[in-house]
Design a protein around this motif. Structure first.
Motif, mmCIF file in Angstrom:
data_model
loop_
_atom_site.group_PDB
_atom_site.id
_atom_site.type_symbol
_atom_site.label_atom_id
_atom_site.label_comp_id
_atom_site.label_asym_id
_atom_site.label_seq_id
_atom_site.Cartn_x
_atom_site.Cartn_y
_atom_site.Cartn_z
ATOM 1 N N GLY A 88 0.859 -1.272 -0.243
ATOM 2 C CA GLY A 88 0.105 0.038 0.095
ATOM 3 C C GLY A 88 0.978 1.255 0.153
ATOM 4 O O GLY A 88 1.908 1.192 0.573
ATOM 5 N N ASP A 89 0.302 2.199 -0.633
ATOM 6 C CA ASP A 89 1.235 3.514 -0.746
ATOM 7 C C ASP A 89 2.397 3.374 -1.301
ATOM 8 O O ASP A 89 3.468 4.229 -1.094
ATOM 9 C CB ASP A 89 1.151 4.253 0.556
ATOM 10 N N ASN A 90 2.534 2.299 -2.260
ATOM 11 C CA ASN A 90 3.952 2.138 -3.097
ATOM 12 C C ASN A 90 5.152 1.623 -1.821
ATOM 13 O O ASN A 90 6.260 1.838 -2.097
ATOM 14 C CB ASN A 90 4.373 3.322 -3.742
ATOM 15 N N ASN A 91 4.656 1.277 -0.769
ATOM 16 C CA ASN A 91 5.589 0.763 0.398
ATOM 17 C C ASN A 91 6.037 -0.685 0.067
ATOM 18 O O ASN A 91 4.979 -1.539 -0.014
ATOM 19 C CB ASN A 91 5.171 0.960 1.788
ATOM 20 N N LEU A 92 7.160 -0.998 -0.394
ATOM 21 C CA LEU A 92 7.569 -2.372 -0.756
ATOM 22 C C LEU A 92 8.124 -3.021 0.519
ATOM 23 O O LEU A 92 8.670 -2.546 1.381
ATOM 24 C CB LEU A 92 8.628 -2.205 -1.773
ATOM 25 N N VAL A 93 7.586 -4.201 0.677
ATOM 26 C CA VAL A 93 7.907 -5.066 2.103
ATOM 27 C C VAL A 93 8.728 -6.333 1.383
ATOM 28 O O VAL A 93 8.350 -6.910 0.314
ATOM 29 C CB VAL A 93 6.521 -5.476 2.487
ATOM 30 N N TYR A 94 10.076 -6.423 1.842
ATOM 31 C CA TYR A 94 10.653 -7.283 1.501
ATOM 32 C C TYR A 94 10.974 -8.595 2.411
ATOM 33 O O TYR A 94 11.255 -9.672 2.111
ATOM 34 C CB TYR A 94 12.354 -6.875 1.497
ATOM 35 N N VAL A 95 10.337 -8.291 3.793
ATOM 36 C CA VAL A 95 10.313 -9.230 4.690
ATOM 37 C C VAL A 95 8.942 -8.884 5.503
ATOM 38 O O VAL A 95 8.706 -7.999 6.286
ATOM 39 C CB VAL A 95 11.472 -9.178 5.957
ATOM 40 N N ALA A 96 8.275 -10.074 5.656
ATOM 41 C CA ALA A 96 6.764 -10.097 6.340
ATOM 42 C C ALA A 96 7.283 -10.917 7.183
ATOM 43 O O ALA A 96 7.327 -12.258 6.991
ATOM 44 C CB ALA A 96 5.811 -10.310 5.350
ATOM 45 N N ILE A 97 6.783 -10.554 8.620
ATOM 46 C CA ILE A 97 6.766 -11.190 9.827
ATOM 47 C C ILE A 97 5.430 -11.544 10.464
ATOM 48 O O ILE A 97 4.618 -10.772 10.774
ATOM 49 C CB ILE A 97 7.666 -10.665 10.949
ATOM 50 N N GLY A 98 4.788 -12.886 9.826
ATOM 51 C CA GLY A 98 3.554 -13.273 10.280
ATOM 52 C C GLY A 98 3.678 -13.649 11.818
ATOM 53 O O GLY A 98 4.309 -14.674 12.185
#
Length: 377
Positions: A88-98
Motif C-alpha cells: 500500500g502507498d507504494n511501500n515495498l515489503v521485503y520481509v513479512a513477519i507473520g
C-alpha cells in the motif's frame, strides 16, 4: 526476545499483492499448528483496519484482538520477498513477519525490531539477503547501525580525582557492556585526552573494539590534567562509522559552547541529546511536562502508536516521551519506531516533555487522543 531459527524463515518468495502474501503466511502458521485455519480472516481484517507496514521494507501481519482465541501457540513465520510486495502507498515489503500471539507478545517483537526500523540501510540489506541467517542477523540487530549509548555507559558524579581514574571508569563501563576488550581499557588509561573546553575532555580508540559506543563520566571531586580542570570525560570506541553521529553532536555542542550543560545534564537528557541527534538546547526552563496513563487493553502496539505520533507531528514543539513504568529512556515522540520501542503496556504511565511555542496545545491534544483511546475506543 524473539528467538528466530532457520525453520521460521522461507526465502525467495513472491506474491502479487499483500493479500496474497498474508494468505500464504497464514496458511503456513496453520500448517505449523500455531493457529487454526480461520485465523487468516483475522489477519486480513487487521490489515483493513490499518496497514501493518512498519518501514524499512518490513511488515508484521497479525490477527485482530478478537481472533486471539484462534491462536494455539505463540510463534512467527517469516517470508522473504526479494522483489518486494506492494503493501500500500507504494511501500515495498521485503520481509513479512507473520505473528501468532496469544496475548501481547507482539509488543516485544515490535520493541526488538525498533533498532532495524529506525536506521538507514536496512531495507537494501533485507532485499539483498540470500540466506536465512542473513535475515536472522538483521532482524536481531546483530548488524550495528547505530553506536551504543545508554544508562549503563554513564557514570555521573563519580569521586574521581585524576584523569586515569576517569578513563578507567569509562573503560570499565564499555567493557561491562561488551563493547570493548581489556586491551582497549589498558590502552585507554595511558592515552592523552583532548580538551573540548569548559572542563570536558575526549579520548577515542579503535583497538579491541567489539561494538562502536560512547561512555560519559563526570566527577564530583576537584580534578586536573596538565594544570587544566577536568569535570567530565567522553570516551568513544569505534569499530565502524556509526559513531559519527556522536562526533557531529559534539561539534555542535562545542560551537554553541554547551559543554557546561552537558556536564550537569541528567542521564535521560544526555541520551536524548546524543541518540536523537538533537541540535537544540538540551535544557529549557520553558519546557512543560505532563504524565498520562495508557488505558488501551493491549498497550501501544502499531495502530495506537501510529495514532499518537500522528497527533503529535503537526506541532512545532520539540516533544519527548518516557515510559515511567518501562526502561529508563526518553525518546522523540514524533518517531513511530521510537514510541513503539518503549514497549508500552496497559496501565503504563507516559511522561511527555514539550518545549516550544505550541507546547501547551500539543500536550492538550495528546491528552485528548489518549483519553479517547487512540482510535481503539
Amino acid at each position: 526476545m524473539l528467538k528466530l531459527t532457520n525453520d521460521d524463515i522461507t526465502m525467495a518468495q513472491a506474491a502479487k499483492d499483500k493479500i496474497a502474501a498474508i494468505t500464504t503466511i497464514a496458511e503456513q502458521l496453520n500448517e505449523r499448528g500455531l493457529v487454526t485455519s480461520e485465523y487468516v480472516t483475522g489477519m486480513l481484517n487487521r490489515e483493513l483496519q490499518n496497514s501493518t507496514y512498519l518501514g524499512n521494507g518490513i511488515a508484521i501481519p497479525h490477527g485482530t484482538t478478537d481472533t486471539r482465541d484462534l491462536v494455539n501457540e505463540t510463534g512467527v513465520v517469516i517470508h522473504h520477498f526479494p522483489d518486494g510486495v506492494n503493501w500500500g502507498d507504494n511501500n515495498l515489503v521485503y520481509v513479512a513477519i507473520g505473528i501468532a500471539a496469544k496475548s501481547d507478545e507482539h509488543l516485544g517483537i515490535l520493541k526488538q525490531l525498533t533498532k532495524v526500523l529506525s536506521v538507514d540501510g536496512v531495507e537494501e540489506k533485507l532485499k539483498a539477503a540470500t540466506t536465512e541467517q542473513d535475515i536472522i542477523t538483521l532482524l536481531n540487530g546483530d548488524v550495528q547501525f547505530e553506536a551504543d549509548f545508554n544508562q549503563q555507559l554513564m557514570q555521573l558524579n563519580f569521586p574521581a580525582t585524576d584523569m586515569i581514574q576517569m578513563a578507567a571508569v569509562a573503560g570499565g563501563c564499555l567493557k561491562n557492556q561488551d563493547c570493548v576488550a581489556q586491551q582497549f581499557v589498558a590502552e585507554l588509561v595511558v592515552k592523552a585526552p583532548t580538551h573540548l573546553g569548559n572542563g570536558l575532555w575526549l579520548i577515542s580508540g579503535d583497538k579491541a573494539v567489539n561494538r562502536s559506543a560512547m561512555a560519559f563520566v563526570t566527577t564530583s571531586e576537584h580534578c586536573e590534567f596538565n594544570g587544566e580542570v577536568v569535570k567530565g570525560l567522553i570516551v568513544i570506541a569505534a569499530c565502524n562509522d556509526t559513531h559519527h553521529g556522536f562526533l557531529k553532536t559534539l561539534s555542535h555542542c562545542i560551537f554553541e559552547q554547551q559543554q557546561g550543560e552537558l556536564l550537569i545534564a541528567s542521564k535521560d537528557k544526555l541520551i536524548a541529546y546524543f541518540t536523537n541527534h538533537e541540535e537544540d538546547d538540551i535544557s529549557s526552563d520553558s519546557a512543560l511536562t505532563e504524565t498520562f496513563r495508557i488505558n488501551n487493553t493491549h498497550g501501544l502496539h502499531a495502530r495506537p502508536s501510529a495514532m499518537l505520533v500522528a497527533t503529535i507531528k503537526p506541532f512545532s514543539a520539540n516533544i519527548m516521551v518516557k515510559n515511567l513504568d518501562g526502561e529508563d529512556k526518553t525518546v522523540n515522540a514524533k518517531s513511530l519506531m521510537k514510541v513503539i520501542g518503549l514497549g508500552v503496556k496497559y496501565g503504563d504511565r507516559l511522561q511527555f516533555i514539550a518545549d516550544g511555542d505550541d507546547a501547551k496545545q500539543a500536550l492538550a491534544a495528546i491528552s485528548e487522543a489518549i483519553v479517547s483511546g487512540l482510535s481503539e475506543g
